[in-house]
Design a protein around this motif. Structure first.
Motif, mmCIF file in Angstrom:
data_model
loop_
_atom_site.group_PDB
_atom_site.id
_atom_site.type_symbol
_atom_site.label_atom_id
_atom_site.label_comp_id
_atom_site.label_asym_id
_atom_site.label_seq_id
_atom_site.Cartn_x
_atom_site.Cartn_y
_atom_site.Cartn_z
ATOM 1 N N SER A 285 96.710 114.593 58.900
ATOM 2 C CA SER A 285 97.699 114.261 58.571
ATOM 3 C C SER A 285 97.524 112.759 57.432
ATOM 4 O O SER A 285 96.131 112.107 57.776
ATOM 5 C CB SER A 285 98.778 113.830 59.238
ATOM 6 O OG SER A 285 98.274 112.465 60.397
ATOM 7 N N VAL A 286 98.218 112.275 56.191
ATOM 8 C CA VAL A 286 98.047 112.027 55.585
ATOM 9 C C VAL A 286 99.345 110.805 54.884
ATOM 10 O O VAL A 286 100.388 111.880 54.687
ATOM 11 C CB VAL A 286 96.939 111.891 53.766
ATOM 12 C CG1 VAL A 286 95.748 112.778 54.633
ATOM 13 C CG2 VAL A 286 97.901 113.045 53.054
ATOM 14 N N LYS A 287 99.268 109.876 54.277
ATOM 15 C CA LYS A 287 99.660 109.073 53.374
ATOM 16 C C LYS A 287 100.116 107.812 52.785
ATOM 17 O O LYS A 287 98.813 108.059 52.360
ATOM 18 C CB LYS A 287 100.400 108.281 55.072
ATOM 19 C CG LYS A 287 100.252 106.971 55.467
ATOM 20 C CD LYS A 287 101.505 106.420 56.140
ATOM 21 C CE LYS A 287 100.782 104.708 56.736
ATOM 22 N NZ LYS A 287 101.341 104.118 55.771
ATOM 23 N N THR A 288 100.777 107.715 51.945
ATOM 24 C CA THR A 288 100.045 106.430 50.629
ATOM 25 C C THR A 288 100.610 105.388 51.376
ATOM 26 O O THR A 288 101.002 104.740 52.489
ATOM 27 C CB THR A 288 101.554 106.047 50.180
ATOM 28 O OG1 THR A 288 103.134 106.798 50.209
ATOM 29 C CG2 THR A 288 101.482 108.232 49.094
ATOM 30 N N ASP A 289 99.568 103.820 50.992
ATOM 31 C CA ASP A 289 99.482 103.288 51.451
ATOM 32 C C ASP A 289 100.817 102.449 51.285
ATOM 33 O O ASP A 289 100.467 101.655 51.686
ATOM 34 C CB ASP A 289 98.638 102.285 51.551
ATOM 35 C CG ASP A 289 97.648 102.636 50.488
ATOM 36 O OD1 ASP A 289 98.562 102.802 49.468
ATOM 37 O OD2 ASP A 289 96.342 101.838 49.407
ATOM 38 N N LYS A 290 101.155 102.813 50.008
ATOM 39 C CA LYS A 290 102.207 101.781 49.929
ATOM 40 C C LYS A 290 103.282 103.084 48.387
ATOM 41 O O LYS A 290 102.742 103.738 48.850
ATOM 42 C CB LYS A 290 102.021 100.788 48.951
ATOM 43 C CG LYS A 290 101.339 101.303 46.969
ATOM 44 C CD LYS A 290 101.086 100.074 47.092
ATOM 45 C CE LYS A 290 99.939 99.997 45.977
ATOM 46 N NZ LYS A 290 100.026 98.274 45.454
ATOM 47 N N PRO A 291 104.664 102.164 49.024
ATOM 48 C CA PRO A 291 105.616 103.442 48.182
ATOM 49 C C PRO A 291 105.045 103.235 46.673
ATOM 50 O O PRO A 291 104.889 102.546 46.224
ATOM 51 C CB PRO A 291 107.049 102.189 48.688
ATOM 52 C CG PRO A 291 106.251 100.953 49.178
ATOM 53 C CD PRO A 291 105.113 100.686 49.165
ATOM 54 N N VAL A 292 105.788 104.359 46.560
ATOM 55 C CA VAL A 292 105.251 105.246 45.099
ATOM 56 C C VAL A 292 106.345 105.375 44.367
ATOM 57 O O VAL A 292 107.692 105.985 45.408
ATOM 58 C CB VAL A 292 104.040 106.742 45.012
ATOM 59 C CG1 VAL A 292 103.181 106.367 45.281
ATOM 60 C CG2 VAL A 292 104.277 107.994 46.045
ATOM 61 N N PRO A 293 106.807 105.649 42.683
ATOM 62 C CA PRO A 293 107.952 106.497 42.217
ATOM 63 C C PRO A 293 108.170 107.077 42.574
ATOM 64 O O PRO A 293 107.462 108.075 43.197
ATOM 65 C CB PRO A 293 107.621 106.354 41.281
ATOM 66 C CG PRO A 293 106.824 104.934 40.830
ATOM 67 C CD PRO A 293 105.988 105.481 42.184
ATOM 68 N N LYS A 294 109.750 107.729 43.129
ATOM 69 C CA LYS A 294 109.983 108.763 43.798
ATOM 70 C C LYS A 294 110.061 109.783 42.869
ATOM 71 O O LYS A 294 110.475 111.271 43.171
ATOM 72 C CB LYS A 294 112.218 108.347 44.043
ATOM 73 C CG LYS A 294 112.133 109.769 44.681
ATOM 74 C CD LYS A 294 113.680 108.953 44.749
ATOM 75 C CE LYS A 294 114.686 110.122 45.628
ATOM 76 N NZ LYS A 294 116.548 109.543 45.865
#
Length: 121
Positions: free
Chosen positions: A70-79
């Motif tokens: 499992s992975v995720k972005t470490d901060k929000p990105v443009p939708k």
């Protein structure tokens, strides 16, 4: 002729979950109501003008205990970039071992966000 649009949002910044109403005229925010703290107001402005999201997914692992990690972005990105980021992730395969917090992709699509592992593999 003035075009007025109204949006209703549920704030997710804190557990209160305020219902915030945003009024826009000619593409500009003219009124924000329903928030109980300044963070709610900021959230509404961000959500209406440039929504961002944390992305969570999986990538393939070669030689690991599990076939994916499992992975995720470490901060929000443009939708609006979510579909393109997901396509990129579909092509990724990492070699085991993988550690929690390990950067899988740096600066995905020049967003400033990294794709990081959320568990070992």
């Amino acid at each position: 002729m003035s075009e007025t649009k109204k949006f209703r949002l549920t704030c997710i910044v804190c557990p209160i979950g305020c219902t915030i109403e945003v009024t826009m005229e000619r593409g500009k925010i003219t009124e924000i109501t329903g928030y109980t703290c300044p963070k709610g107001r900021e959230y509404a402005i961000q959500e209406i003008t440039a929504p961002r999201r944390i992305i969570m997914s999986v990538v393939r692992v070669k030689g690991g205990i599990f076939p994916t990690v499992s992975v995720k972005t470490d901060k929000p990105v443009p939708k609006g970039l979510i579909p393109e980021i997901m396509k990129k992730l579909a092509d990724v395969e990492v070699k085991a071992p993988v550690n929690i917090g390990q950067i899988i992709i740096k600066n995905i699509l020049d967003t400033g966000a990294n794709i990081v592992a959320t568990r070992p593999a």
